[in-house]
Motif scaffolding. Sequence first.
Motif, PDB file in Angstrom:
ATOM      1  N   ARG A 175       0.844  -1.193   0.000  1.00  0.00           N
ATOM      2  CA  ARG A 175       0.000   0.000   0.000  1.00  0.00           C
ATOM      3  C   ARG A 175       0.885   1.252   0.000  1.00  0.00           C
ATOM      4  O   ARG A 175       1.922   1.296   0.651  1.00  0.00           O
ATOM      5  CB  ARG A 175      -0.926   0.007   1.213  1.00  0.00           C
ATOM      6  CG  ARG A 175      -2.010  -1.063   1.136  1.00  0.00           C
ATOM      7  CD  ARG A 175      -3.109  -0.809   2.142  1.00  0.00           C
ATOM      8  NE  ARG A 175      -4.139  -1.837   2.071  1.00  0.00           N
ATOM      9  CZ  ARG A 175      -5.165  -1.817   1.232  1.00  0.00           C
ATOM     10  NH1 ARG A 175      -5.280  -0.821   0.368  1.00  0.00           N
ATOM     11  NH2 ARG A 175      -6.063  -2.779   1.235  1.00  0.00           N
ATOM     12  N   ILE A 176       0.441   2.270  -0.729  1.00  0.00           N
ATOM     13  CA  ILE A 176       1.219   3.504  -0.861  1.00  0.00           C
ATOM     14  C   ILE A 176       1.103   4.298   0.425  1.00  0.00           C
ATOM     15  O   ILE A 176       0.011   4.428   0.999  1.00  0.00           O
ATOM     16  CB  ILE A 176       0.712   4.311  -2.071  1.00  0.00           C
ATOM     17  CG1 ILE A 176       0.844   3.461  -3.340  1.00  0.00           C
ATOM     18  CG2 ILE A 176       1.470   5.612  -2.218  1.00  0.00           C
ATOM     19  CD1 ILE A 176       0.193   4.058  -4.555  1.00  0.00           C
ATOM     20  N   LYS A 178       1.186   7.482   3.134  1.00  0.00           N
ATOM     21  CA  LYS A 178       0.446   8.742   3.175  1.00  0.00           C
ATOM     22  C   LYS A 178       1.217   9.878   2.521  1.00  0.00           C
ATOM     23  O   LYS A 178       0.650  10.692   1.777  1.00  0.00           O
ATOM     24  CB  LYS A 178       0.131   9.061   4.641  1.00  0.00           C
ATOM     25  CG  LYS A 178      -0.644  10.339   4.858  1.00  0.00           C
ATOM     26  CD  LYS A 178      -0.903  10.514   6.344  1.00  0.00           C
ATOM     27  CE  LYS A 178      -1.463  11.891   6.640  1.00  0.00           C
ATOM     28  NZ  LYS A 178      -1.699  12.076   8.097  1.00  0.00           N
ATOM     29  N   GLN A 180       3.451   9.801   0.074  1.00  0.00           N
ATOM     30  CA  GLN A 180       3.440   9.673  -1.390  1.00  0.00           C
ATOM     31  C   GLN A 180       2.088  10.081  -1.978  1.00  0.00           C
ATOM     32  O   GLN A 180       2.034  10.734  -3.033  1.00  0.00           O
ATOM     33  CB  GLN A 180       3.757   8.225  -1.788  1.00  0.00           C
ATOM     34  CG  GLN A 180       5.196   7.801  -1.549  1.00  0.00           C
ATOM     35  CD  GLN A 180       5.405   6.330  -1.849  1.00  0.00           C
ATOM     36  OE1 GLN A 180       4.688   5.468  -1.336  1.00  0.00           O
ATOM     37  NE2 GLN A 180       6.398   6.025  -2.674  1.00  0.00           N
ATOM     38  N   ILE A 181       1.012   9.708  -1.290  1.00  0.00           N
ATOM     39  CA  ILE A 181      -0.323  10.070  -1.777  1.00  0.00           C
ATOM     40  C   ILE A 181      -0.516  11.579  -1.750  1.00  0.00           C
ATOM     41  O   ILE A 181      -1.019  12.177  -2.717  1.00  0.00           O
ATOM     42  CB  ILE A 181      -1.415   9.360  -0.939  1.00  0.00           C
ATOM     43  CG1 ILE A 181      -1.374   7.852  -1.175  1.00  0.00           C
ATOM     44  CG2 ILE A 181      -2.803   9.905  -1.278  1.00  0.00           C
ATOM     45  CD1 ILE A 181      -2.358   7.054  -0.351  1.00  0.00           C
ATOM     46  N   ALA A 205      -5.725  11.540   2.194  1.00  0.00           N
ATOM     47  CA  ALA A 205      -4.747  10.453   2.105  1.00  0.00           C
ATOM     48  C   ALA A 205      -4.919   9.460   3.247  1.00  0.00           C
ATOM     49  O   ALA A 205      -4.821   8.234   3.054  1.00  0.00           O
ATOM     50  CB  ALA A 205      -3.328  11.031   2.118  1.00  0.00           C
ATOM     51  N   ASP A 211      -4.676   3.473  -0.715  1.00  0.00           N
ATOM     52  CA  ASP A 211      -5.272   3.277  -2.041  1.00  0.00           C
ATOM     53  C   ASP A 211      -5.232   4.606  -2.790  1.00  0.00           C
ATOM     54  O   ASP A 211      -6.060   5.493  -2.562  1.00  0.00           O
ATOM     55  CB  ASP A 211      -6.717   2.789  -1.890  1.00  0.00           C
ATOM     56  CG  ASP A 211      -7.346   2.375  -3.220  1.00  0.00           C
ATOM     57  OD1 ASP A 211      -6.924   2.918  -4.261  1.00  0.00           O
ATOM     58  OD2 ASP A 211      -8.253   1.536  -3.207  1.00  0.00           O
ATOM     59  N   LEU A 212      -4.254   4.777  -3.684  1.00  0.00           N
ATOM     60  CA  LEU A 212      -4.072   6.044  -4.396  1.00  0.00           C
ATOM     61  C   LEU A 212      -5.272   6.347  -5.287  1.00  0.00           C
ATOM     62  O   LEU A 212      -5.703   7.503  -5.388  1.00  0.00           O
ATOM     63  CB  LEU A 212      -2.793   5.985  -5.239  1.00  0.00           C
ATOM     64  CG  LEU A 212      -2.457   7.231  -6.067  1.00  0.00           C
ATOM     65  CD1 LEU A 212      -2.329   8.454  -5.187  1.00  0.00           C
ATOM     66  CD2 LEU A 212      -1.183   7.020  -6.877  1.00  0.00           C
ATOM     67  N   ALA A 215      -7.960   7.794  -3.234  1.00  0.00           N
ATOM     68  CA  ALA A 215      -7.622   9.158  -2.803  1.00  0.00           C
ATOM     69  C   ALA A 215      -7.897  10.172  -3.908  1.00  0.00           C
ATOM     70  O   ALA A 215      -8.441  11.256  -3.658  1.00  0.00           O
ATOM     71  CB  ALA A 215      -6.154   9.218  -2.384  1.00  0.00           C
TER      72      ALA A 215
END
Length: 497
Positions: A175-176, A178, A180-181, A205, A211-212, A215
């Motif tokens: 999972r990406i 926070k 990076q989002i 985020a 989940d980008l 977002a």
Amino acid sequence: MATETEALNLWVEKYRPKTIKDVVASRDIIEKVTLWAKNWERGIIQKPLLLAGPPGVGKTSLALALANTFGWAVVELNASDQRNWAIIQKIVGEGSFAETISEEGEYLSSSKGKLKLIILDEVDNIHKKEDTGGESALIRLIKKKPRQPMILIANDPYALSLDLRNLCEMITFKRINKRQIVKVLEKICALENIKADRAVLEAIAENAGGDLRAAINDLQAVAEGKNEIKIEDIVVAKRTQEPDIFAVLQRIFKTRSYSAYTEALLLDEAPDDLIDWIDENIPLEYSGKDMLDAYEILSRADMFLGRVKRRQFYRLWKYATYLMTIGVQQAKTSPKRGFTKYQRPSLWQKLAQTKNMREKFKTVLSKIGKYSHLSRRKASNEMYYFIKLLLREGDIKTAASIAAFYDFSKDDLEFIIGGEDGKRIKEIINYIEEHKLHRVEDETFMGTISEELDEDIRKRLKEEAKESKERRKVEKRKKRKTKKKEEKAGMTLDSFI
């Protein structure tokens, strides 16, 4: 269904990465995928990639961006398509071995370095009942080493068979985070000329849970018709994240938190799957009386699951789930310290193996039935064991002739004869190739073969047929006796009516 114009208005599509450099992923993943693509460009045939990880982390985006970066055409299939051997062979099979034409009408020759990327999205759904034969078809296709690059995408790679996973190079996405989002959301706001407080982007985020895609959708919903968004503008409901099965197992075995039950209800796992996970991992966490108590509680949960199946009373699921989570959790005296590597249910692997064997058996029976003009049931009862005996114990000439007549592949022979007898299988295949044997439509074929059988084999076949006939006679006599007894006792259907 969204129109093409509506799709273009979605920010997730509008800001989908165009090249591999735009993809939000770890450096390790980018380097592996880029090296894989460069090897294809050099003419080195590579294993298909299996991109695995939760939804919304950029698996499909990476595949499309990779193709765009290297100028490859794309053939994309989604698991929502009805899949079976014929469809995979037609679309994926032909697409992976043949040449192609670009959208502009340009002929793309693989011999001149023009490649196309075949993307199978949500491939973990290929094993479902409506996709009968799909996974085995895909395995056969990959074993042929197609001349075009292929990427498989799955949320749960372990839903695939071990055979398929071993044929691919698996790359796991996480999972990406926070930060990076937020960075991606800031870039989108700048391009859309929207002023946004950082607290707003951080809240979105946080709500997305790694989940980008979610977002970006939430940001578009909040920013619709606005030039500026503030924290009070956020009206997006708290997104329900599906917990990870391993996190739920940790909650059960390592804590006494009652949230284990609610998190288990949010899992993308049916209760009869969850009980297999817990059953497999109890011995890794519990011992002695704790293990005994845990299994006793788990057995009661299994009783509720059994009643659900018998009575179709699905309200009992919640009681089963409560017992297998909170019940098993409270059975321990104290949690085991340290990290525990939880195991996938071994039962699933055994079931997958037996399913694979059943599919192979059906394939063999279909060939016998087709060329002997029999149903699959009759092929099993009347011909299969006869052919199996000939392939195993007959002379090589006879075995090779039978294999050619029924168009048995190497996989078919390994199933019928047994993979451990590789030497005999090799001899049969070599004989077929050396003598250029092939299927001929000759109804007298099996009669000719029968005449060439060794005396001892014919004798054994006759004895088996005689024994089978005697067994049927005994069964008929037993049925007649039972029927007479029921009639005397007044236990017939007519007496009840």
